[in-house]
Design an enzyme around this catalytic site. Structure first.
Site, PDB file in Angstrom:
ATOM      1  N   ASN A 108      68.168   3.956 -50.913  1.00  0.00           N
ATOM      2  CA  ASN A 108      69.003   3.733 -52.297  1.00  0.00           C
ATOM      3  C   ASN A 108      69.935   2.973 -52.329  1.00  0.00           C
ATOM      4  OD1 ASN A 108      67.084   5.911 -52.956  1.00  0.00           O
ATOM      5  ND2 ASN A 108      68.354   7.491 -52.907  1.00  0.00           N
ATOM      6  N   HIS A 125      68.399  -0.816 -47.754  1.00  0.00           N
ATOM      7  CA  HIS A 125      68.171  -1.701 -48.595  1.00  0.00           C
ATOM      8  C   HIS A 125      69.348  -2.299 -49.640  1.00  0.00           C
ATOM      9  CE1 HIS A 125      63.708   0.402 -48.659  1.00  0.00           C
ATOM     10  NE2 HIS A 125      64.031  -0.410 -47.684  1.00  0.00           N
ATOM     11  N   CYS A 133      76.277 -14.382 -52.369  1.00  0.00           N
ATOM     12  CA  CYS A 133      75.794 -15.860 -52.691  1.00  0.00           C
ATOM     13  C   CYS A 133      74.680 -16.172 -52.099  1.00  0.00           C
ATOM     14  CB  CYS A 133      77.032 -16.770 -51.898  1.00  0.00           C
ATOM     15  SG  CYS A 133      76.566 -18.321 -52.442  1.00  0.00           S
ATOM     16  N   CYS A 153      78.601 -18.436 -57.554  1.00  0.00           N
ATOM     17  CA  CYS A 153      79.711 -18.300 -56.218  1.00  0.00           C
ATOM     18  C   CYS A 153      81.076 -19.188 -56.589  1.00  0.00           C
ATOM     19  CB  CYS A 153      78.858 -18.883 -55.035  1.00  0.00           C
ATOM     20  SG  CYS A 153      80.040 -18.820 -53.752  1.00  0.00           S
ATOM     21  N   CYS A 156      81.138 -21.866 -53.511  1.00  0.00           N
ATOM     22  CA  CYS A 156      80.107 -23.012 -53.193  1.00  0.00           C
ATOM     23  C   CYS A 156      79.311 -23.384 -54.656  1.00  0.00           C
ATOM     24  CB  CYS A 156      79.361 -22.761 -52.045  1.00  0.00           C
ATOM     25  SG  CYS A 156      77.838 -21.453 -52.519  1.00  0.00           S
ATOM     26  N   THR A 194      61.399  10.755 -50.976  1.00  0.00           N
ATOM     27  CA  THR A 194      60.857   9.434 -50.881  1.00  0.00           C
ATOM     28  C   THR A 194      59.297   9.559 -50.747  1.00  0.00           C
ATOM     29  OG1 THR A 194      60.647   7.496 -49.445  1.00  0.00           O
ATOM     30  CG2 THR A 194      61.317   9.554 -48.329  1.00  0.00           C
ATOM     31  N   ASN A 219      60.317  17.098 -50.807  1.00  0.00           N
ATOM     32  CA  ASN A 219      59.937  16.110 -51.660  1.00  0.00           C
ATOM     33  C   ASN A 219      59.059  17.007 -52.620  1.00  0.00           C
ATOM     34  OD1 ASN A 219      60.109  13.198 -52.105  1.00  0.00           O
ATOM     35  ND2 ASN A 219      57.629  13.571 -52.273  1.00  0.00           N
TER      36      ASN A 219
HETATM   37  C1  BV8 Z   1      59.280  -6.392 -45.401  1.00  0.00           C
HETATM   38  C2  BV8 Z   1      65.925  -2.601 -53.087  1.00  0.00           C
HETATM   39  C3  BV8 Z   1      58.665  -8.231 -43.847  1.00  0.00           C
HETATM   40  C4  BV8 Z   1      65.644  -3.372 -54.127  1.00  0.00           C
HETATM   41  C5  BV8 Z   1      63.688  -1.888 -52.055  1.00  0.00           C
HETATM   42  C6  BV8 Z   1      53.248  -8.031 -48.724  1.00  0.00           C
HETATM   43  C7  BV8 Z   1      54.171  -9.316 -48.572  1.00  0.00           C
HETATM   44  C8  BV8 Z   1      55.715  -8.650 -48.086  1.00  0.00           C
HETATM   45  C9  BV8 Z   1      55.729  -7.447 -47.566  1.00  0.00           C
HETATM   46  C10 BV8 Z   1      54.931  -6.619 -47.890  1.00  0.00           C
HETATM   47  C11 BV8 Z   1      53.658  -6.681 -48.244  1.00  0.00           C
HETATM   48  N1  BV8 Z   1      53.109  -5.657 -48.414  1.00  0.00           N
HETATM   49  C12 BV8 Z   1      53.728  -4.591 -47.773  1.00  0.00           C
HETATM   50  C13 BV8 Z   1      54.874  -5.266 -47.532  1.00  0.00           C
HETATM   51  C14 BV8 Z   1      55.894  -4.511 -47.055  1.00  0.00           C
HETATM   52  C15 BV8 Z   1      56.823  -4.025 -48.015  1.00  0.00           C
HETATM   53  C16 BV8 Z   1      56.358  -2.506 -48.649  1.00  0.00           C
HETATM   54  O1  BV8 Z   1      56.673  -1.974 -47.986  1.00  0.00           O
HETATM   55  N2  BV8 Z   1      55.781  -2.732 -49.681  1.00  0.00           N
HETATM   56  C17 BV8 Z   1      55.048  -1.461 -50.283  1.00  0.00           C
HETATM   57  C18 BV8 Z   1      55.263  -1.335 -51.794  1.00  0.00           C
HETATM   58  C19 BV8 Z   1      53.738  -1.207 -49.644  1.00  0.00           C
HETATM   59  N3  BV8 Z   1      58.252  -3.915 -47.605  1.00  0.00           N
HETATM   60  C20 BV8 Z   1      58.828  -5.013 -47.663  1.00  0.00           C
HETATM   61  O2  BV8 Z   1      58.699  -5.996 -48.314  1.00  0.00           O
HETATM   62  C21 BV8 Z   1      60.392  -4.706 -46.919  1.00  0.00           C
HETATM   63  N4  BV8 Z   1      60.530  -5.875 -46.149  1.00  0.00           N
HETATM   64  O3  BV8 Z   1      58.403  -5.816 -44.958  1.00  0.00           O
HETATM   65  O4  BV8 Z   1      59.659  -7.538 -44.667  1.00  0.00           O
HETATM   66  C22 BV8 Z   1      59.192  -9.387 -43.467  1.00  0.00           C
HETATM   67  C23 BV8 Z   1      58.941  -9.514 -42.229  1.00  0.00           C
HETATM   68  C24 BV8 Z   1      59.233 -11.034 -41.661  1.00  0.00           C
HETATM   69  C25 BV8 Z   1      59.836 -11.835 -42.602  1.00  0.00           C
HETATM   70  C26 BV8 Z   1      60.026 -11.457 -44.030  1.00  0.00           C
HETATM   71  C27 BV8 Z   1      59.780 -10.310 -44.123  1.00  0.00           C
HETATM   72  C28 BV8 Z   1      61.339  -4.702 -47.698  1.00  0.00           C
HETATM   73  C29 BV8 Z   1      61.436  -3.375 -48.566  1.00  0.00           C
HETATM   74  C30 BV8 Z   1      62.807  -3.013 -49.402  1.00  0.00           C
HETATM   75  C31 BV8 Z   1      62.491  -3.471 -50.823  1.00  0.00           C
HETATM   76  N5  BV8 Z   1      63.593  -2.995 -51.606  1.00  0.00           N
HETATM   77  N6  BV8 Z   1      64.912  -1.477 -52.851  1.00  0.00           N
HETATM   78  C32 BV8 Z   1      65.878  -2.474 -55.764  1.00  0.00           C
HETATM   79  O5  BV8 Z   1      66.253  -1.399 -55.439  1.00  0.00           O
HETATM   80  O6  BV8 Z   1      65.613  -3.224 -56.434  1.00  0.00           O
HETATM   81  S1  BV8 Z   1      62.726  -0.738 -51.970  1.00  0.00           S
HETATM   82  C33 BV8 Z   1      62.751   0.417 -53.329  1.00  0.00           C
HETATM   83  O7  BV8 Z   1      61.567   0.990 -53.473  1.00  0.00           O
HETATM   84  C34 BV8 Z   1      63.592   1.514 -53.013  1.00  0.00           C
HETATM   85  O8  BV8 Z   1      64.793   1.018 -52.104  1.00  0.00           O
HETATM   86  C35 BV8 Z   1      62.662   2.532 -52.308  1.00  0.00           C
HETATM   87  O9  BV8 Z   1      62.624   2.199 -50.914  1.00  0.00           O
HETATM   88  C36 BV8 Z   1      61.393   2.207 -52.820  1.00  0.00           C
HETATM   89  C37 BV8 Z   1      60.875   3.191 -53.781  1.00  0.00           C
HETATM   90  O10 BV8 Z   1      60.718   4.132 -52.773  1.00  0.00           O
HETATM   91  P1  BV8 Z   1      61.194   5.799 -52.865  1.00  0.00           P
HETATM   92  O11 BV8 Z   1      62.828   5.484 -52.423  1.00  0.00           O
HETATM   93  O12 BV8 Z   1      60.243   6.464 -51.911  1.00  0.00           O
HETATM   94  O13 BV8 Z   1      60.899   6.218 -54.328  1.00  0.00           O
HETATM   95  P2  BV8 Z   1      59.707   6.658 -55.195  1.00  0.00           P
HETATM   96  O14 BV8 Z   1      59.842   6.441 -56.544  1.00  0.00           O
HETATM   97  O15 BV8 Z   1      58.470   5.765 -54.469  1.00  0.00           O
HETATM   98  O16 BV8 Z   1      59.468   8.148 -54.626  1.00  0.00           O
HETATM   99  C38 BV8 Z   1      60.428   9.108 -54.920  1.00  0.00           C
HETATM  100  C39 BV8 Z   1      59.997  10.253 -54.459  1.00  0.00           C
HETATM  101  O17 BV8 Z   1      60.791  11.237 -54.797  1.00  0.00           O
HETATM  102  C40 BV8 Z   1      58.483  10.644 -54.809  1.00  0.00           C
HETATM  103  O18 BV8 Z   1      57.737  11.073 -54.090  1.00  0.00           O
HETATM  104  C41 BV8 Z   1      58.875  11.734 -56.004  1.00  0.00           C
HETATM  105  O19 BV8 Z   1      57.898  12.992 -55.742  1.00  0.00           O
HETATM  106  C42 BV8 Z   1      60.265  12.252 -55.188  1.00  0.00           C
HETATM  107  N7  BV8 Z   1      61.109  12.949 -56.155  1.00  0.00           N
HETATM  108  C43 BV8 Z   1      61.165  12.808 -57.353  1.00  0.00           C
HETATM  109  N8  BV8 Z   1      62.229  13.570 -57.993  1.00  0.00           N
HETATM  110  C44 BV8 Z   1      62.564  14.499 -56.866  1.00  0.00           C
HETATM  111  C45 BV8 Z   1      61.692  14.089 -55.783  1.00  0.00           C
HETATM  112  N9  BV8 Z   1      61.820  14.606 -54.569  1.00  0.00           N
HETATM  113  C46 BV8 Z   1      62.919  15.824 -54.215  1.00  0.00           C
HETATM  114  N10 BV8 Z   1      63.623  16.179 -55.473  1.00  0.00           N
HETATM  115  C47 BV8 Z   1      63.479  15.566 -56.802  1.00  0.00           C
HETATM  116  N11 BV8 Z   1      64.324  15.824 -57.572  1.00  0.00           N
END
Ligand code: BV8
Length: 251
Positions: A108, A125, A133, A153, A156, A194, A219
């Site tokens: 988060n 994240h 910047c 910025c 710069c 998550t 979850n």
């Molecule tokens: C990387 C910040 C590699 C921004 C976030 C194609 C191209 C490039 C990369 C990829 C690709 N395909 C796949 C990838 C990898 C990609 C990825 O994983 N994609 C997924 C969609 C398949 N990952 C990346 O790109 C990462 N970087 O791989 O780099 C690389 C290598 C070399 C060179 C360059 C690059 C970067 C990933 C980070 C992205 N940024 N956030 C912003 O917030 O705006 S991710 C963002 O979404 C959140 O931070 C969080 O991590 C994610 C959402 O996930 P969750 O937190 O799990 O939330 P979600 O809604 O999904 O689930 C909530 C859960 O809670 C549910 O299950 C629900 O049932 C439950 N819940 C709800 N309420 C409750 C509860 N549980 C308990 N109690 C409750 N009350």
């Protein structure tokens, strides 16, 4: 297979927690749902209902339409500024007080864990609190969000951007290394709120499993991790986490 006790809390879990000398917790958007922050899988509310977060949270979207992306983040920044930690955040902060070595890995960007008192937090994240910047050689960051639609910025003059990790961007390697180490070297690992989809964060519980560390999934719905979890709680985090803490240390 997880002991699925959606209502009761397993005595075995409480014993493991009470005897743990080191605990690592991974959280996702679900822990903040109880604070009114929409999760990524919820349909975005209102103005943003028609956008897919995974399409907005990318360098390509920012390059193509920086104003739209900035507006989305300003909307979220304002939402988060008013948000308060919930009982789930406070329960995690309480765990840190009870267990000698504690590491919180959060996906988060809302800063609610720190507001609840958690100290050893790794923001995998980044953070909505900060802007940085876009000029990688500049390094300027600020937690003041200027009013202008597309701030620049002051050092710069390059565009500023939210200090978060976008899809397709690498996580800070030092943070990732610390997160992997904390996942491998602990007595117990919790995965809370998550969907276990986004990598590399989703692989952290498997680092624990490969090191023989029992994993607990908290979850609303079982995720792909669930078959490997030793314990599973399907209750809302804000409800079950305080019960787990009081069951372990109520005396
Ligand atoms: C990387 C910040 C590699 C921004 C976030 C194609 C191209 C490039 C990369 C990829 C690709 N395909 C796949 C990838 C990898 C990609 C990825 O994983 N994609 C997924 C969609 C398949 N990952 C990346 O790109 C990462 N970087 O791989 O780099 C690389 C290598 C070399 C060179 C360059 C690059 C970067 C990933 C980070 C992205 N940024 N956030 C912003 O917030 O705006 S991710 C963002 O979404 C959140 O931070 C969080 O991590 C994610 C959402 O996930 P969750 O937190 O799990 O939330 P979600 O809604 O999904 O689930 C909530 C859960 O809670 C549910 O299950 C629900 O049932 C439950 N819940 C709800 N309420 C409750 C509860 N549980 C308990 N109690 C409750 N009350």
């Amino acid at each position: 297979m997880a002991d699925a006790h959606p209502v009761s809390i397993s005595d075995k879990l409480i014993q493991l927690l009470r005897s743990a000398r080191s605990l690592t917790v991974l959280t996702g958007a679900g822990i903040s749902a109880g604070s009114g922050i929409p999760t990524f899988r919820d349909s975005q509310t209102g103005l943003w209902a028609k956008y897919n977060p995974q399409e907005l949270a990318t360098p390509e979207a920012f390059a193509k339409n920086p104003g739209l992306v900035f507006d989305w983040y300003r909307w979220r920044h304002n939402l988060v500024k008013q948000a308060k930690p919930n009982a789930g955040h406070y329960a995690i902060a309480a765990l840190e007080k009870h267990i000698p070595t504690f590491t919180l890995l959060t996906q988060n960007v809302d800063g609610l864990h720190q507001k609840a008192g958690s100290k050893n937090v790794i923001e995998l994240h980044g953070s909505l609190q900060r802007l940085r910047c876009t000029n990688v050689h500049c390094g300027y960051t600020t937690d003041v969000w200027p009013d202008e639609p597309l701030p620049h910025c002051p050092v710069c003059d390059a565009n500023l951007r939210p200090d978060v990790v976008w899809f397709g961007e690498m996580l800070p390697i030092d943070l990732l290394k610390r997160a992997v180490s904390a996942s491998k070297h602990c007595d117990l690992f919790f995965s809370i709120g998550t969907s276990s989809v986004v990598e590399p964060a989703a692989s952290l519980p498997y680092e624990a499993l490969h090191a023989g560390v029992p994993v607990v999934e908290v979850n609303l719905e079982p995720t792909s991790l669930n078959v490997y979890a030793k314990f599973y709680c399907a209750n809302p985090a804000a409800e079950i986490l305080p019960l787990i803490v009081s069951a372990a240390w109520s005396g």
